[in-house]
Scaffold this motif. Structure first.
Motif, short mmCIF file in Angstrom:
data_model
loop_
_atom_site.label_atom_id
_atom_site.label_comp_id
_atom_site.label_asym_id
_atom_site.label_seq_id
_atom_site.Cartn_x
_atom_site.Cartn_y
_atom_site.Cartn_z
N LYS A 10 0.85 -1.27 0.07
CA LYS A 10 0.22 0.19 0.32
C LYS A 10 0.52 1.54 0.02
CE LYS A 10 -4.27 -1.93 1.81
NZ LYS A 10 -4.26 -3.03 0.26
N ASN A 11 2.11 1.05 0.34
CA ASN A 11 2.36 2.50 1.23
C ASN A 11 4.07 2.31 -0.24
OD1 ASN A 11 4.23 0.37 1.26
ND2 ASN A 11 5.35 1.10 2.93
N GLN A 14 2.59 5.75 -3.05
CA GLN A 14 1.27 6.24 -2.74
C GLN A 14 1.48 7.98 -2.36
OE1 GLN A 14 0.01 5.08 0.62
NE2 GLN A 14 -1.74 6.99 0.80
#
Ligand SMILES: Cc1ncc(COP(=O)(O)O)c(C=O)c1O
Length: 305
Positions: A10-11, A14
């Motif tokens: 997810k990171n 982002q």
């Protein structure tokens, strides 16, 4: 290490975006965050900052409202940072926040050199991408190095407001939730980017044929998405050109014509000279080549060229 079939982290890539009502609201929020970290910060600003009775000053009002101390570094007639002046100002200031402004969509030609120097010297800097959202988002050549960057949507899209701030060094343990924007971002930004560049290129070639017009950025490098096309007018009154072209229904823009009071004794060429002679041609996505041909015909009539 194995490879997953699809991206799952997810990171990775982002960006910590926060939607605001305007770029100035984003800039104020950034200053509030930094002031909490150190109330002694001094904000170093480029000595080319406009003001108007209707809009105030998009850059300076937030600084004034923050009540942080401030100072200015000089720019030359073509809005290029005076790097020696810039370095000396920073060296003379204990704790500073430097604001880099990518005027009209164009990062400074020394951008890489400047940010390398800032990074090597551990200087905190912010990127004002109010005019250069797509130079960042599509072009990828600014807005990713400063501690924060901020954007103004109504300068690129047909919307009446909207800003974004991005935290380029977010605290990994304290990620804010991703909020929905409260304005319509359903535009084809790649098409807008290309259209503006195409219009810019075409108009530059036409304007080069007219004496008394000096193009501030004659080359549009890869990655740049122009907000407008700024020029310096020689031997013709800028205000007269603005009025006569607008009377002929050509929407000229005059963004940085009157400097803030605090720059009245400035030694910056941009404040002393450029602000009095600059005018910006529109190159936005609603315009096509035949509109630009019409613009040139009318411009030649007004200039008697
Ligand atoms: C360089 C620059 N930064 C910030 C702003 C503020 O933008 P907004 O109108 O979205 O508050 C402006 C516009 O006034 C601007 O020209």
């Amino acid at each position: 290490m194995g490879i997953t079939k699809i991206a799952t982290k997810k990171n990775i890539a982002q960006r910590e975006w926060k939607y605001t009502n305007s770029a100035r609201e984003a800039w104020s929020t950034i200053l509030d965050i930094l002031k909490k970290e150190n109330p002694q910060y001094k904000v170093l600003l480029p000595a080319y900052i406009g003001w108007s009775p209707n809009e105030g000053s998009g850059i300076f009002d937030s600084v004034k409202n923050s009540s942080l101390d401030f100072d200015f570094y000089n720019l030359d007639r073509n809005l290029k940072i005076d790097f020696n002046h810039f370095k000396n100002k920073i060296k003379d200031t204990k704790d500073c926040i430097v604001l880099l402004v990518h005027y009209f969509g164009f990062p400074d030609v020394q951008y890489q050199e400047i940010i390398n120097w800032l990074d090597q010297n551990n200087i905190l800097y912010i990127e004002d991408c109010a005019h250069s959202w797509l130079t960042d988002l599509i072009g990828g050549i600014c807005g990713r190095n400063g501690r924060f960057a901020f954007y103004s949507l109504h300068k690129m899209l047909p919307v009446s407001g909207g800003g974004i701030m991005v935290d380029n060094v977010p605290n990994k343990d304290n990620k804010s939730e991703i909020l929905q924007p409260h304005f319509n971002l359903g535009y084809d930004l790649f098409t807008i980017y290309n259209k503006r560049r195409e219009n810019y290129d075409y108009l530059v070639e036409e304007l080069k044929k007219i004496t008394d017009i000096e193009i501030i950025y004659p080359n549009i490098e890869n990655g740049i998405c122009p907000q407008t096309l700024p020029v310096i007018l020689h031997n013709f009154d800028r205000n007269k050109l603005y009025k006569e072209m607008n009377d002929l229904e050509i929407g000229m823009v005059s963004l940085y014509h009157t400097m803030i009071e605090e720059l009245k004794d400035s030694t910056s060429e941009a404040a002393i000279f450029t602000s009095k002679h600059i005018i910006n041609f529109p190159v936005h996505q609603d315009i096509d080549i035949k509109d630009l041909d019409n613009l040139i015909v009318k411009l030649k009539i007004v200039l008697n060229a």
